[in-house]
Scaffold this motif. Structure first.
Motif, PDB file in Angstrom:
ATOM      1  N   ASN A  33      34.521  41.116  46.746  1.00  0.00           N
ATOM      2  CA  ASN A  33      35.371  42.104  47.395  1.00  0.00           C
ATOM      3  C   ASN A  33      36.746  42.030  46.727  1.00  0.00           C
ATOM      4  O   ASN A  33      36.899  41.392  45.694  1.00  0.00           O
ATOM      5  N   SER A  43      37.935  38.164  46.644  1.00  0.00           N
ATOM      6  CA  SER A  43      37.009  37.070  46.323  1.00  0.00           C
ATOM      7  C   SER A  43      37.491  36.287  45.114  1.00  0.00           C
ATOM      8  O   SER A  43      37.996  36.847  44.142  1.00  0.00           O
ATOM      9  N   ARG A  66      36.312  40.857  40.927  1.00  0.00           N
ATOM     10  CA  ARG A  66      36.732  41.471  42.191  1.00  0.00           C
ATOM     11  C   ARG A  66      36.398  42.949  42.169  1.00  0.00           C
ATOM     12  O   ARG A  66      36.232  43.550  41.119  1.00  0.00           O
ATOM     13  N   GLN A  77      35.680  47.693  46.662  1.00  0.00           N
ATOM     14  CA  GLN A  77      34.697  47.837  47.747  1.00  0.00           C
ATOM     15  C   GLN A  77      33.787  46.619  47.745  1.00  0.00           C
ATOM     16  O   GLN A  77      33.533  46.034  46.704  1.00  0.00           O
ATOM     17  N   PRO A  78      33.316  46.206  48.899  1.00  0.00           N
ATOM     18  CA  PRO A  78      32.417  45.040  48.940  1.00  0.00           C
ATOM     19  C   PRO A  78      31.114  45.330  48.184  1.00  0.00           C
ATOM     20  O   PRO A  78      30.504  46.385  48.350  1.00  0.00           O
TER      21      PRO A  78
END
Length: 156
Positions: free
Chosen positions: A109, A112, A127, A130-131
């Motif tokens: 995400n 992260s 990274r 959006q997840p």
């Protein structure tokens, strides 16, 4: 024995060249002060060598003060603009990594720090805005210091 003042024009030109070399080679043109002083020393030395200025310390000091000030006044903005333009890239320009695609080894995400991708001898943090889940095929869209920002291939 002769003193260094007998060779004042040559001394000034040598110091000017040394200042320019330090500014460009060592400091990477990050500051302009040595650049202006170096050009001033070089110009004053040449003017004294050509007998346009009298060869004495007082003239050398005043000439360098005036020439350094004038050079700084005239060249500061153009050099600053050149310096700012050369290192920056537009957000819409494609990165060297723009064609790089790979499969995620973990969930990522925007914050992260636990998923890495090894590229060109560097372990990059991965990274995404959006997840994304592990196993998603992604494409690099932006690079920051030690961070690759990615999007799913189907969104690009």
């Amino acid at each position: 024995m002769t003193s260094l003042l007998d060779y004042l024009p040559e001394l000034l030109m040598s110091l000017g060249i040394i200042a320019l070399i330090i500014e460009v080679a060592v400091l990477g043109f990050a500051t302009f002060i040595l650049f202006f002083v170096g050009l001033s020393l070089l110009a004053t030395g040449i003017a004294m060598q050509m007998d346009w200025l009298s060869v004495n310390v007082t003239t050398a000091i005043w000439a360098n003060l005036v020439v350094t000030f004038v050079l700084a006044l005239v060249l500061w903005k153009p050099l600053k603009k050149l310096q700012n333009r050369s290192g920056s890239t537009a957000d819409n320009e494609p990165s060297d990594f723009a064609q790089q695609t790979f499969v995620l080894t973990g969930d990522v995400n925007a914050h992260s720090d636990d998923v890495f991708y090894a590229y060109s001898g560097i372990n990059w943090k991965v990274r995404s805005d959006q997840p994304l889940t592990q196993g998603t095929k992604v494409k690099v869209v932006k690079i920051e210091v030690s961070v690759m920002w990615v999007k799913p291939v189907n969104d690009c």
